[in-house]
Motif scaffolding. Structure first.
Motif, PDB file in Angstrom:
ATOM      1  N   ALA A 207      24.473   2.956  50.284  1.00 42.51           N
ATOM      2  CA  ALA A 207      23.771   4.253  50.327  1.00 42.51           C
ATOM      3  C   ALA A 207      24.038   5.079  49.083  1.00 42.51           C
ATOM      4  CB  ALA A 207      24.178   5.017  51.586  1.00 42.51           C
ATOM      5  N   VAL A 208      25.307   5.214  48.688  1.00 42.33           N
ATOM      6  CA  VAL A 208      25.615   6.051  47.519  1.00 42.33           C
ATOM      7  C   VAL A 208      25.216   5.378  46.216  1.00 42.33           C
ATOM      8  CG1 VAL A 208      27.493   7.244  48.710  1.00 42.33           C
ATOM      9  CG2 VAL A 208      28.018   5.204  47.354  1.00 42.33           C
ATOM     10  N   ASP A 209      24.972   4.064  46.247  1.00 44.43           N
ATOM     11  CA  ASP A 209      24.453   3.393  45.053  1.00 44.43           C
ATOM     12  C   ASP A 209      22.957   3.619  44.889  1.00 44.43           C
ATOM     13  OD1 ASP A 209      26.902   2.421  44.310  1.00 44.43           O
ATOM     14  OD2 ASP A 209      26.603   0.386  45.082  1.00 44.43           O
ATOM     15  N   GLN A 210      22.274   3.999  45.974  1.00 46.52           N
ATOM     16  CA  GLN A 210      20.838   4.263  45.883  1.00 46.52           C
ATOM     17  C   GLN A 210      20.559   5.663  45.349  1.00 46.52           C
ATOM     18  OE1 GLN A 210      19.233   1.359  46.448  1.00 46.52           O
ATOM     19  NE2 GLN A 210      21.363   0.788  46.893  1.00 46.52           N
ATOM     20  N   ILE A 211      21.428   6.614  45.713  1.00 43.81           N
ATOM     21  CA  ILE A 211      21.277   7.991  45.235  1.00 43.81           C
ATOM     22  C   ILE A 211      22.661   8.617  45.123  1.00 43.81           C
ATOM     23  CG2 ILE A 211      20.860   8.776  47.611  1.00 43.81           C
ATOM     24  CD1 ILE A 211      19.167  11.050  46.425  1.00 43.81           C
ATOM     25  N   ALA A 212      22.936   9.205  43.964  1.00 44.07           N
ATOM     26  CA  ALA A 212      24.262   9.784  43.730  1.00 44.07           C
ATOM     27  C   ALA A 212      24.495  10.976  44.652  1.00 44.07           C
ATOM     28  CB  ALA A 212      24.391  10.224  42.277  1.00 44.07           C
ATOM     29  N   ALA A 213      25.733  11.118  45.118  1.00 44.56           N
ATOM     30  CA  ALA A 213      26.059  12.170  46.082  1.00 44.56           C
ATOM     31  C   ALA A 213      25.773  13.560  45.535  1.00 44.56           C
ATOM     32  CB  ALA A 213      27.522  12.054  46.494  1.00 44.56           C
ATOM     33  N   ASN A 214      25.990  13.768  44.238  1.00 38.51           N
ATOM     34  CA  ASN A 214      25.756  15.098  43.680  1.00 38.51           C
ATOM     35  C   ASN A 214      24.269  15.391  43.485  1.00 38.51           C
ATOM     36  OD1 ASN A 214      25.681  13.164  41.634  1.00 38.51           O
ATOM     37  ND2 ASN A 214      26.264  14.619  40.033  1.00 38.51           N
ATOM     38  N   GLU A 215      23.412  14.416  43.745  1.00 42.39           N
ATOM     39  CA  GLU A 215      21.971  14.645  43.702  1.00 42.39           C
ATOM     40  C   GLU A 215      21.410  14.963  45.088  1.00 42.39           C
ATOM     41  OE1 GLU A 215      20.117  11.297  41.883  1.00 42.39           O
ATOM     42  OE2 GLU A 215      21.288  11.446  40.030  1.00 42.39           O
ATOM     43  N   VAL A 216      22.285  14.903  46.088  1.00 36.53           N
ATOM     44  CA  VAL A 216      21.886  15.227  47.460  1.00 36.53           C
ATOM     45  C   VAL A 216      22.379  16.632  47.771  1.00 36.53           C
ATOM     46  CG1 VAL A 216      22.048  14.591  49.885  1.00 36.53           C
ATOM     47  CG2 VAL A 216      22.038  12.809  48.126  1.00 36.53           C
ATOM     48  N   LYS A 217      21.457  17.546  48.013  1.00 38.69           N
ATOM     49  CA  LYS A 217      21.826  18.949  48.228  1.00 38.69           C
ATOM     50  C   LYS A 217      22.702  19.105  49.469  1.00 38.69           C
ATOM     51  CE  LYS A 217      19.731  23.558  48.318  1.00 38.69           C
ATOM     52  NZ  LYS A 217      20.606  24.082  49.370  1.00 38.69           N
ATOM     53  N   VAL A 218      23.783  19.865  49.307  1.00 42.82           N
ATOM     54  CA  VAL A 218      24.681  20.115  50.435  1.00 42.82           C
ATOM     55  C   VAL A 218      24.047  21.169  51.350  1.00 42.82           C
ATOM     56  CG1 VAL A 218      26.734  19.570  49.070  1.00 42.82           C
ATOM     57  CG2 VAL A 218      25.944  21.936  49.201  1.00 42.82           C
ATOM     58  N   PRO A 219      24.484  21.274  52.597  1.00 39.71           N
ATOM     59  CA  PRO A 219      23.924  22.293  53.510  1.00 39.71           C
ATOM     60  C   PRO A 219      24.159  23.708  52.982  1.00 39.71           C
ATOM     61  CG  PRO A 219      25.193  20.651  54.729  1.00 39.71           C
ATOM     62  CD  PRO A 219      25.452  20.399  53.273  1.00 39.71           C
ATOM     63  N   GLU A 220      23.342  24.637  53.440  1.00 44.90           N
ATOM     64  CA  GLU A 220      23.502  26.037  53.063  1.00 44.90           C
ATOM     65  C   GLU A 220      24.749  26.629  53.714  1.00 44.90           C
ATOM     66  OE1 GLU A 220      21.716  27.742  50.937  1.00 44.90           O
ATOM     67  OE2 GLU A 220      20.257  26.135  50.554  1.00 44.90           O
ATOM     68  N   CYS A 221      25.405  27.540  53.009  1.00 43.87           N
ATOM     69  CA  CYS A 221      26.592  28.207  53.550  1.00 43.87           C
ATOM     70  C   CYS A 221      26.188  29.260  54.582  1.00 43.87           C
ATOM     71  CB  CYS A 221      27.381  28.887  52.437  1.00 43.87           C
ATOM     72  SG  CYS A 221      28.105  27.763  51.238  1.00 43.87           S
ATOM     73  N   ASN A 222      27.080  29.518  55.497  1.00 44.46           N
ATOM     74  CA  ASN A 222      26.889  30.619  56.434  1.00 44.46           C
ATOM     75  C   ASN A 222      27.018  31.957  55.700  1.00 44.46           C
ATOM     76  OD1 ASN A 222      26.490  29.660  59.229  1.00 44.46           O
ATOM     77  ND2 ASN A 222      28.418  28.589  58.863  1.00 44.46           N
ATOM     78  N   VAL A 223      26.710  33.024  56.391  1.00 44.53           N
ATOM     79  CA  VAL A 223      26.842  34.366  55.810  1.00 44.53           C
ATOM     80  C   VAL A 223      28.297  34.610  55.425  1.00 44.53           C
ATOM     81  CG1 VAL A 223      26.589  36.827  56.271  1.00 44.53           C
ATOM     82  CG2 VAL A 223      24.905  35.200  57.179  1.00 44.53           C
ATOM     83  N   ALA A 224      28.506  35.232  54.256  1.00 42.91           N
ATOM     84  CA  ALA A 224      29.863  35.483  53.766  1.00 42.91           C
ATOM     85  C   ALA A 224      30.653  36.320  54.772  1.00 42.91           C
ATOM     86  CB  ALA A 224      29.809  36.197  52.423  1.00 42.91           C
ATOM     87  N   THR A 225      31.891  35.910  55.014  1.00 45.20           N
ATOM     88  CA  THR A 225      32.736  36.596  56.000  1.00 45.20           C
ATOM     89  C   THR A 225      33.651  37.642  55.376  1.00 45.20           C
ATOM     90  OG1 THR A 225      34.517  34.959  55.784  1.00 45.20           O
ATOM     91  CG2 THR A 225      32.781  34.504  57.407  1.00 45.20           C
ATOM     92  N   GLY A 226      33.846  37.557  54.058  1.00 38.15           N
ATOM     93  CA  GLY A 226      34.786  38.463  53.405  1.00 38.15           C
ATOM     94  C   GLY A 226      36.230  37.997  53.482  1.00 38.15           C
ATOM     95  N   LYS A 227      36.471  36.850  54.084  1.00 33.90           N
ATOM     96  CA  LYS A 227      37.825  36.307  54.192  1.00 33.90           C
ATOM     97  C   LYS A 227      38.115  35.395  53.006  1.00 33.90           C
ATOM     98  CE  LYS A 227      38.499  38.080  58.347  1.00 33.90           C
ATOM     99  NZ  LYS A 227      39.507  39.125  58.619  1.00 33.90           N
ATOM    100  N   LYS A 228      39.381  35.426  52.539  1.00 32.18           N
ATOM    101  CA  LYS A 228      39.794  34.603  51.400  1.00 32.18           C
ATOM    102  C   LYS A 228      40.916  33.659  51.838  1.00 32.18           C
ATOM    103  CE  LYS A 228      40.443  36.518  47.449  1.00 32.18           C
ATOM    104  NZ  LYS A 228      40.995  37.432  46.413  1.00 32.18           N
ATOM    105  N   VAL A 229      40.760  32.399  51.464  1.00 31.07           N
ATOM    106  CA  VAL A 229      41.762  31.386  51.810  1.00 31.07           C
ATOM    107  C   VAL A 229      42.243  30.708  50.532  1.00 31.07           C
ATOM    108  CG1 VAL A 229      42.236  29.288  53.122  1.00 31.07           C
ATOM    109  CG2 VAL A 229      40.638  30.997  54.034  1.00 31.07           C
ATOM    110  N   ALA A 230      43.559  30.591  50.395  1.00 27.81           N
ATOM    111  CA  ALA A 230      44.153  29.881  49.267  1.00 27.81           C
ATOM    112  C   ALA A 230      44.497  28.463  49.687  1.00 27.81           C
ATOM    113  CB  ALA A 230      45.415  30.600  48.785  1.00 27.81           C
TER     114      ALA A 230
END
Length: 611
Positions: A207-230
């Motif tokens: 599968a990844v040889d047919q199309i590179a992973a970085n050419e497949v759009k990732v899902p949209e993020c949820n609304v920003a929560t304002g929380k920060k994680v290190a």
């Protein structure tokens, strides 16, 4: 007449052998979630059928144990029955004349110890424990619980981008795992009941040889929560947590002490197994979520303190991995020419290729790191490479394919030899490695054979370089006050992956359970992200609209397993280019067609397409 009887006897033996093989395949394919007492009872019944009837403990005792176990399984027994069964099994173990009796009893006693809670549930609650129930074997055995039947079905319909995104729903490293995952998902594949397990990793690679992973759009993020994680550490566990937290809408800052992300994926696995440009495809996709900031060349404890992170961020996830190598305490270990295999592989990962031209190299160890190290030494122009291992080849923890690959490339395996002493010349340089021959001995409680010194002379192996590949170590000293086990150097966490007594601090991956596999670290990162999200007061789920194909009727034709091939050893051993070939289209479609769709057949429909 006599010859006819011999032929009939041989035919009967062949039929018996085939029956036993079928039975063993069924045992091997027993999926997770099956009641262990039921499995044990099945084994006990098959053992009793083999008794010759000459000794009472085996002939009569096993039948009584079987009857008591059946009563426990049916929820009709009490503690008196349980205790009687255990005592009778001990008696059979001590008095049976042959292995049919005493090994059957021994396995009963082992099951009582291993599954004590299950026995108690049947006795006190008259039912199995809650977690017992039919599950999809491949999904359950994957530490990240990827929907494997779903993405195989998508590949079968040539929907490669959808297959990659379905993998990403649980594992943001589809490409890296396509190359180097140890595929525990295949262990209980039910296709093994028909012919052989589906080549799951090979299909992911297709599968990844047919199309590179970085050419497949990732899902949209949820609304920003304002929380920060290190997140401390940019390896597979840390980046997995960063990916999922980012999709949930949290702001993530990754603190990486090196100048590139990837951890041991980059600095511990050679390019011939995992090309770094392919690893970068996964990392680029992870960072494309948009909520992740990376601060390179920052060491927590030196450049920034944990106290500062706790003050600035709403939560901290420690995923420092196991980045250094262990050594063995033998005389001469500090000589010139003795190196850690982990350090050697790390240098190669940074582009610093050592020159072993004309040198003889000894590698100590039997795991995947040892194989990577030995095969890399071949590519660094070593004159000879010898792997020294204290047990047998069959006991090596390395993947069989890695061992075979090393042998094909000219690596010598010297098994049943323990490290003895490193001999040096007058300038303190390595000149030879002395080993102590070993004799295989009794099995320990984990089912692993121990060794004892054999009554044989020591063996001297001339060499100029010794590479220690006996394990990895965790550098947790900068965090020692945060519930670090002083002996194992691992973090002590609660079930929520949170550190005991530290509300905002979480940990996962190798620094918690010790050096393990990449997919296990990814699974830990996924769980940590869910727990951190809950701690921050949310219960996020990100949705996708991937429609998994409806299952087709199972193809019950017996097929041989499609194995991935390698480039010629005489060619590949001279460079660090990828060694593994991918599947052809026809091979991939045949393997996809073998999937029995256990998510629909045999286990019921998996809710939402996932467990």
């Amino acid at each position: 007449m006599y010859q006819k009887k011999i032929i009939q006897k041989n035919e009967m033996n062949d039929k018996t052998t085939k029956f036993v093989d079928k039975f063993m395949k069924r045992v091997k394919a027993t999926p997770p979630g099956v009641c262990p007492i039921a499995v044990q009872l099945s084994f006990l019944q098959s053992s009793r059928s083999q008794t010759c009837g000459k000794c009472v403990p085996c002939r009569d005792g096993l039948e009584q144990v079987e009857n008591m176990m059946l009563r426990i399984l049916e929820g009709k027994a009490d503690m008196e029955t349980f205790n009687s069964m255990v005592e009778l099994a001990k008696m059979i173990q001590d008095t049976a004349d042959c292995a049919i009796g005493y090994e059957a009893a021994n396995i009963v006693l082992q099951s009582v110890e291993l599954f004590h809670d299950e026995y108690m549930s049947h006795i006190h609650e008259h039912r199995c424990q809650d977690e017992v129930g039919q599950k999809v074997p491949c999904i359950s055995y994957c530490p990240a619980h990827v929907d494997i039947p779903g993405y195989i079905a998508l590949i079968g319909e040539h929907r490669y981008a959808d297959a990659i995104n379905l993998i990403r729903h649980d594992n943001p490293f589809p490409t890296a795992c396509a190359f180097i995952c140890e595929h525990p998902c295949e262990e209980k594949c039910r296709r093994d009941l028909i012919d052989s397990p589906v080549n799951i990793r090979g299909l992911k690679k297709f599968a990844v040889d047919q199309i590179a992973a970085n050419e497949v759009k990732v899902p949209e993020c949820n609304v920003a929560t304002g929380k920060k994680v290190a997140i401390v550490g940019g390896g597979p566990s840390g980046l997995t947590t960063a990916y999922f937290l980012s999709l949930m809408g949290h702001k993530v800052v990754v603190f990486e002490e090196r100048d590139h992300l990837g951890g041991m994926l980059r600095y511990g696995i050679p390019n011939y197994r995992l090309p770094k440009d392919r690893l970068d495809e996964d990392i680029a996709a992870i960072l494309s979520t948009g909520n992740i900031e990376v601060r390179y060349n920052v060491t927590v404890g030196t450049d920034v303190t944990m106290e500062e992170l706790l003050e600035e961020y709403h939560a901290v996830y420690i995923a420092i991995g196991a980045q250094t190598g262990k050594t063995v305490n033998v005389e001469g270990v500090n000589a010139n020419g003795v190196y850690s295999a982990v350090d050697m592989l790390g240098d190669i990962g940074r582009g610093n290729i050592p020159d072993y031209t004309g040198k003889r190299v000894v590698v100590v160890g039997g795991g995947n790191v040892a194989m990577d190290c030995a095969r890399s030494a071949i590519r660094c122009n070593a004159k000879e490479v010898t792997i020294v291992y204290r047990r047998r080849q069959v006991d090596m923890t390395a993947l069989p394919s890695e061992i075979q690959g090393a042998i094909e490339e000219g690596v010598e395996l010297l098994t049943l030899n323990a490290p003895g002493k490193i001999l040096t010349d007058e300038n303190g340089n390595v000149r030879a490695f002395l080993t102590t021959p070993q004799q295989i001995s009794v099995y320990d409680r984990q089912g692993k054979p121990s060794t004892t010194p054999a009554n044989k002379p020591q063996l001297e192996i001339p060499c100029e370089v010794v590479l220690m590949a006996i394990g990895q170590d965790i550098v947790s000293a900068p965090f020692e006050k945060y519930n670090v086990n002083p002996r194992r150097k691992t973090f002590e966490t609660e079930a929520t992956t949170r550190l005991k007594d530290y509300e905002k601090v979480f940990a996962g991956g190798d620094c918690v359970f010790g050096p393990a596999t990449v997919i296990k670290a990814i699974g830990a990162g996924k769980i940590a992200a869910l727990n951190i999200d809950e701690y921050l007061g949310y219960h996020h789920k990100y949705l996708d609209d991937i429609q998994i194909p409806e299952p087709k009727e199972n193809d019950r034709t017996h097929y041989g397993r499609v194995h991935l091939t390698d480039r010629s050893a005489r060619e590949r051993k001279h460079n660090f280019e990828p060694v593994e070939n991918g599947m052809s289209f026809d091979e991939a479609m045949q393997e996809c067609g073998k999937c029995l769709r256990c998510d629909h057949f045999g286990c019921g429909v998996v809710e939402g397409g996932r467990e």
